[in-house]
Design an enzyme around this catalytic site. Structure first.
Site, mmCIF file in Angstrom:
data_model
loop_
_atom_site.group_PDB
_atom_site.id
_atom_site.type_symbol
_atom_site.label_atom_id
_atom_site.label_comp_id
_atom_site.label_asym_id
_atom_site.label_seq_id
_atom_site.Cartn_x
_atom_site.Cartn_y
_atom_site.Cartn_z
ATOM 1 N N GLU A 151 -98.666 2.586 17.305
ATOM 2 C CA GLU A 151 -97.629 2.512 16.270
ATOM 3 C C GLU A 151 -98.005 1.381 15.334
ATOM 4 O O GLU A 151 -98.042 0.223 15.749
ATOM 5 C CB GLU A 151 -96.257 2.244 16.890
ATOM 6 N N HIS A 183 -87.290 7.936 17.495
ATOM 7 C CA HIS A 183 -86.038 7.260 17.855
ATOM 8 C C HIS A 183 -85.681 6.138 16.884
ATOM 9 O O HIS A 183 -84.644 5.503 17.058
ATOM 10 C CB HIS A 183 -86.189 6.704 19.268
ATOM 11 N N ASP A 184 -86.546 5.847 15.912
ATOM 12 C CA ASP A 184 -86.250 4.798 14.923
ATOM 13 C C ASP A 184 -85.891 5.388 13.567
ATOM 14 O O ASP A 184 -85.638 4.646 12.618
ATOM 15 C CB ASP A 184 -87.473 3.893 14.719
ATOM 16 N N ASP A 217 -96.674 0.264 21.280
ATOM 17 C CA ASP A 217 -95.609 -0.160 20.377
ATOM 18 C C ASP A 217 -96.107 -1.246 19.406
ATOM 19 O O ASP A 217 -96.771 -2.196 19.844
ATOM 20 C CB ASP A 217 -94.485 -0.733 21.263
ATOM 21 N N ASP A 260 -95.042 4.526 27.057
ATOM 22 C CA ASP A 260 -94.875 3.634 25.918
ATOM 23 C C ASP A 260 -95.109 2.189 26.370
ATOM 24 O O ASP A 260 -94.392 1.681 27.228
ATOM 25 C CB ASP A 260 -93.432 3.797 25.414
HETATM 26 C C1 GLC Z 1 -90.998 -0.155 17.744
HETATM 27 C C2 GLC Z 1 -90.066 0.755 18.502
HETATM 28 C C3 GLC Z 1 -88.667 0.329 18.232
HETATM 29 C C4 GLC Z 1 -88.504 -1.085 18.739
HETATM 30 C C5 GLC Z 1 -89.565 -2.017 18.130
HETATM 31 C C6 GLC Z 1 -89.641 -3.294 18.892
HETATM 32 O O1 GLC Z 1 -90.867 -0.046 16.375
HETATM 33 O O2 GLC Z 1 -90.312 2.088 18.165
HETATM 34 O O3 GLC Z 1 -87.715 1.171 18.798
HETATM 35 O O4 GLC Z 1 -87.244 -1.570 18.413
HETATM 36 O O5 GLC Z 1 -90.843 -1.465 18.175
HETATM 37 O O6 GLC Z 1 -90.174 -3.086 20.153
#
Ligand code: GLC
Length: 551
Positions: free
Chosen positions: A248, A322-323, A197, A96
């Site tokens: 993402e 995880h979010d 990310d 990641d």
């Molecule tokens: C992404 C991650 C999340 C994090 C955010 C900032 O959305 O999945 O867990 O808090 O980015 O890095």
């Protein structure tokens, strides 16, 4: 070479996966110890969320050093062993990369704050508008202003996330070169995949007030984003054809994703988009209680399936990470139909065109945390919004009700391995409480039960490998206006596959618009479903089926 279109990815949140050294935090040795379990599921890749050196304000998404493992998770030797042991089992590692921001403890940012001009240009510093006013009215995604004032400089720095996560300035070529170096370093360690990310936020556009919103329109899918991704690809992971990447994409558009994940665009292999996980929001507002809108959910999933296919682009398909809250609590039914609804939801995703992602614990139907006291919460976003909701006038009880539904901690309670203390996650004190239902919902129990959710996921994964139609077939929505059934068809070289899922408890007679003669049932979540189905099928509560016809 592993074909990512036929692959399935398993996501590990190391902090909550398995603790090998009794400190209450999961670690790399813990992951190594569970590789046989992951192999049993049949997946091809493990995506590990960040385990780099970090103050852990955002559980590792605040990186202090991209080149070292946080000692809480283990050592570089542990990591190398993990790569090796996974490889022995035919599993590849996907790391990641958090490149939109660093931790405020990163050396670059410390130097910037100390006045080093080179490193100041690594970040986004701006003068305020007038005495005491931030440069723009943008809001942080974790609540409050996206700007933090630095008195010694009389300037503000941008942080789209927590105040301890300053945004990097991608318009500075030196920053982009540094980040390419990070990727090449991990490639040399044998890493075969990367997840980027919030990568569609890295190209900032104009710095102006947003009259209608929180500022996202100025930096989402920003002006140079495609150029930056093509460059990153060409200078790092693109040099190895075997590497798989996923971006993402926060609040993105379908049109931009055609390019991000287009077959020939030279950017990424695939994208995560989140519109289907906002059907229980009010617009972009997450911290409200709104029932999930099933028709909207269907439409979004279908639009993305059809749209990406039309433009030869590839989706990552998923419910959980995880979010996100746990999907069985969110769109399924805990309690009486827990098992049926968890399997039904899995069927929706695993029959689709795209690469499925399974988030740790999803494969055993783990549920939301059910936390009822703020001391049980750990997530910075949840803690901020608990306060903000009350500042807006909500009672504490109402704020809890919202957190119980939307908090990211719902997906972060420890993996439930067995019925032992702490669900077998740790024999120390867990960093976040284990869900109280671990005696009923755990991996050991499900491994020994042929009818379990785990065994069902295993079958879904193997079907994708066995039937090319699942990986490569075209997508067509079926019965779009049906208010309780989600159905679609796939086609490939004369074969046909129909996936039909009842999203509700009520029984339904379902007449397939394309007829069902000659189909057989490859998999269903009710054991007694006869192999042959006629033109009409009665769908029982949360019933799901995958039907197949050779020619
Ligand atoms: C992404 C991650 C999340 C994090 C955010 C900032 O959305 O999945 O867990 O808090 O980015 O890095």
């Amino acid at each position: 070479m592993t074909d990512f279109k036929k692959s399935v990815v398993y996501q590990i949140y190391p902090k909550s996966f398995c603790d090998s050294n009794h400190d209450g935090l999961g670690d790399l040795q813990g992951v190594i110890g569970k590789l046989d379990y992951i192999k049993e599921l049949g997946v091809d890749y493990i995506w590990m969320t960040p385990f780099f050196v970090s103050p852990q304000n955002d559980n590792g998404y605040d990186v202090e050093d991209y080149y070292h493992i946080d000692p809480r998770y283990g050592t570089m030797e542990d990591f190398e062993r993990l790569v090796h042991e996974a490889d022995q089992r035919g599993i590849r590692l996907m790391l990641d990369m958090v490149f939109n921001h660093t931790s405020s403890r990163h050396e670059w940012f410390r130097k910037a704050l100390a006045g080093d001009e080179k490193y100041k240009k690594y970040y986004i510093f701006k003068k305020g508008k007038e005495q005491g006013k931030a440069p723009t009215n943008w809001e942080s995604k974790f609540g409050g202003s996206a700007w933090e004032y630095v008195p010694g400089m009389d300037e503000y720095y941008l942080h789209l996330f927590d105040v301890s996560q300053p945004d990097l300035n991608w318009d500075n070529e030196e920053v982009r070169l540094e980040l390419q170096k990070v990727i090449r370093f991990w490639m040399e360690k044998g890493v075969k995949g990367f997840r980027f990310d919030v990568v569609n936020l890295v190209s900032k556009g104009e710095f102006a007030d947003d009259e209608e919103g929180d500022g996202r329109k100025f930096y989402t899918d920003g002006p140079n984003i495609h150029r930056y991704l093509k460059e990153l690809n060409a200078q790092s992971f693109g040099k190895d054809a075997e590497i798989v990447t996923v971006g993402e994409m926060s609040s993105t558009s379908l049109e931009n994703c055609f390019q991000y994940a287009g077959e020939d665009s030279g950017e990424l292999s695939m994208v995560f988009s989140f519109h289907h996980l906002k059907v229980d929001f009010m617009g972009n507002e997450k911290w409200v209680l709104v029932p999930a809108d099933f028709m909207k959910l269907k439409k979004i999933l279908f639009d993305w399936q059809a749209g990406m296919e039309k433009h030869n682009a590839w989706n990552a398909v998923f419910w959980c990470n995880h979010d996100q809250p746990r999907v069985v609590s969110r769109f399924g039914r805990e309690g009486k139909y827990w098992k049926e609804s968890a399997k039904m939801l899995a069927t929706v995703i695993h029959g689709m065109r795209g690469t499925p992602y399974i988030y740790q614990g999803e494969e055993i139907g783990m549920t939301n945390a059910g936390f009822h006291d703020i001391s049980q919460y750990r997530d910075v976003e949840s803690l901020n919004h608990f306060r903000i909701l009350q500042e807006k006038g909500l009672t504490q009880e109402d704020a809890y009700r919202i957190l119980q539904v939307h908090s990211r901690d719902n997906g972060r309670t420890p993996m439930q391995w067995n019925a032992d203390k702490n669900g077998g996650f740790t024999d120390g004190g867990p960093w976040i409480e284990v869900n109280g239902n671990y005696k009923d919902i755990n991996a050991a129990q499900q491994m020994g039960d042929e009818d379990s959710i785990f065994r069902y996921y295993q079958k879904l994964v193997s079907l994708r490998k066995e039937y090319d139609i699942i990986a490569y077939g075209s997508f067509q929505a079926l019965d779009e206006r049906n208010p309780s059934v989600l159905a679609y068809m796939r086609e490939y070289e004369g074969q046909k596959l129909v996936v039909v899922c009842n999203f509700y408890e009520k029984e339904r007679n379902w007449k397939c618009p394309v007829g069902l003669w000659g189909y057989r049932c490859l998999l269903g979540n009710y054991k007694d479903r006869k192999m042959e189905v006629g033109e009409e099928a009665t769908l029982r509560p949360y019933e799901a089926m995958i039907l197949y016809k050779e020619r």
